[in-house]
Design a protein around this motif. Sequence first.
Motif, PDB file in Angstrom:
ATOM      1  N   ARG A  51      23.212  13.737   8.538  1.00  0.00           N
ATOM      2  CA  ARG A  51      24.377  13.280   7.783  1.00  0.00           C
ATOM      3  C   ARG A  51      25.232  12.360   8.642  1.00  0.00           C
ATOM      4  N   LYS A  52      25.759  11.306   8.000  1.00  0.00           N
ATOM      5  CA  LYS A  52      26.732  10.424   8.637  1.00  0.00           C
ATOM      6  C   LYS A  52      28.052  10.539   7.877  1.00  0.00           C
ATOM      7  N   PHE A  53      29.128  10.301   8.603  1.00  0.00           N
ATOM      8  CA  PHE A  53      30.454  10.442   8.009  1.00  0.00           C
ATOM      9  C   PHE A  53      31.298   9.208   8.320  1.00  0.00           C
ATOM     10  N   ARG A  54      32.046   8.777   7.333  1.00  0.00           N
ATOM     11  CA  ARG A  54      32.938   7.631   7.537  1.00  0.00           C
ATOM     12  C   ARG A  54      34.216   8.051   8.241  1.00  0.00           C
ATOM     13  N   ARG A  55      34.673   9.245   7.924  1.00  0.00           N
ATOM     14  CA  ARG A  55      35.939   9.713   8.496  1.00  0.00           C
ATOM     15  C   ARG A  55      35.710  10.871   9.456  1.00  0.00           C
ATOM     16  N   LYS A  56      36.448  10.869  10.531  1.00  0.00           N
ATOM     17  CA  LYS A  56      36.329  11.930  11.519  1.00  0.00           C
ATOM     18  C   LYS A  56      36.717  13.268  10.925  1.00  0.00           C
ATOM     19  N   ASP A  58      36.228  14.325   7.903  1.00  0.00           N
ATOM     20  CA  ASP A  58      35.117  14.873   7.126  1.00  0.00           C
ATOM     21  C   ASP A  58      34.068  15.499   8.039  1.00  0.00           C
ATOM     22  N   LYS A  78      29.835  11.908  14.248  1.00  0.00           N
ATOM     23  CA  LYS A  78      30.046  11.537  12.842  1.00  0.00           C
ATOM     24  C   LYS A  78      29.168  10.363  12.414  1.00  0.00           C
ATOM     25  N   SER A  79      28.734   9.538  13.386  1.00  0.00           N
ATOM     26  CA  SER A  79      27.925   8.378  13.047  1.00  0.00           C
ATOM     27  C   SER A  79      26.490   8.455  13.556  1.00  0.00           C
ATOM     28  N   ARG A 109      17.871  11.127   3.121  1.00  0.00           N
ATOM     29  CA  ARG A 109      18.966  10.396   3.758  1.00  0.00           C
ATOM     30  C   ARG A 109      18.458   9.604   4.963  1.00  0.00           C
ATOM     31  N   GLU A 116      17.495   0.747   5.034  1.00  0.00           N
ATOM     32  CA  GLU A 116      18.679  -0.109   5.128  1.00  0.00           C
ATOM     33  C   GLU A 116      18.699  -0.873   6.455  1.00  0.00           C
TER      34      GLU A 116
END
Length: 206
Positions: A51-56, A58, A78-79, A109, A116
């Motif tokens: 999983r990747k997250f845009r916000r810390k 989250d 997170k990234s 995912r 991508e």
Amino acid sequence: MHKFKFFIDFEKEEKWLEQMANNGYHLQNTSLGYQFKRERSETATIKIDFRKFRRKEDFIDYCTMFEDSGWKHLAGSKSSGMQYFKKTGDTDGDDIFSDNNSKAARYKRYANMSFELAMSFLPLLVVFYLTDIIDFKAFINPKELYFTPGLWDKTGTSFWFSFLFETPLALMRGFAWSFIPLTIILYLLFGYKSNKLYLQNKSDKK
């Protein structure tokens, strides 16, 4: 201790990390390969999510949710995508996933990310071609990549010294761009294999 390995199959990676823990090597970090700390042997249960997250915030909530459920977050950011967990408490079950669909979704995912990334390199490949950085004539006549005056008229030691000295530079000039199509191919391969694992895991029965 550092080790460099690559996995697409998360379950194989989990088993390898568990075996490392059983041998006394415990995962600490995965930023530059696998970094282990030597401690006493342990029969560990390790699971991997992607999983990747845009916000810390989250990402913190995600890790906290697992901590509250008896799973310690060992490595991952997170990234980074790859998230590593170890069972620490008397939790029900030995898996962080509740069903096959959620377990298989991590492969989906990963596959999507690989596709991508492969597509993201295509514009760069086109730019290199349009600006003549990619020169297919080098495959036909690689001599054009050598700039040493009179190189091909030299003989003996003088030729071999000049030839061997310039060859690395010639290869860089003519074929440095090849890392782009190779990278695209690798990411497409990773995506294909991950998607195949996704379909296999999705259809598996518990």
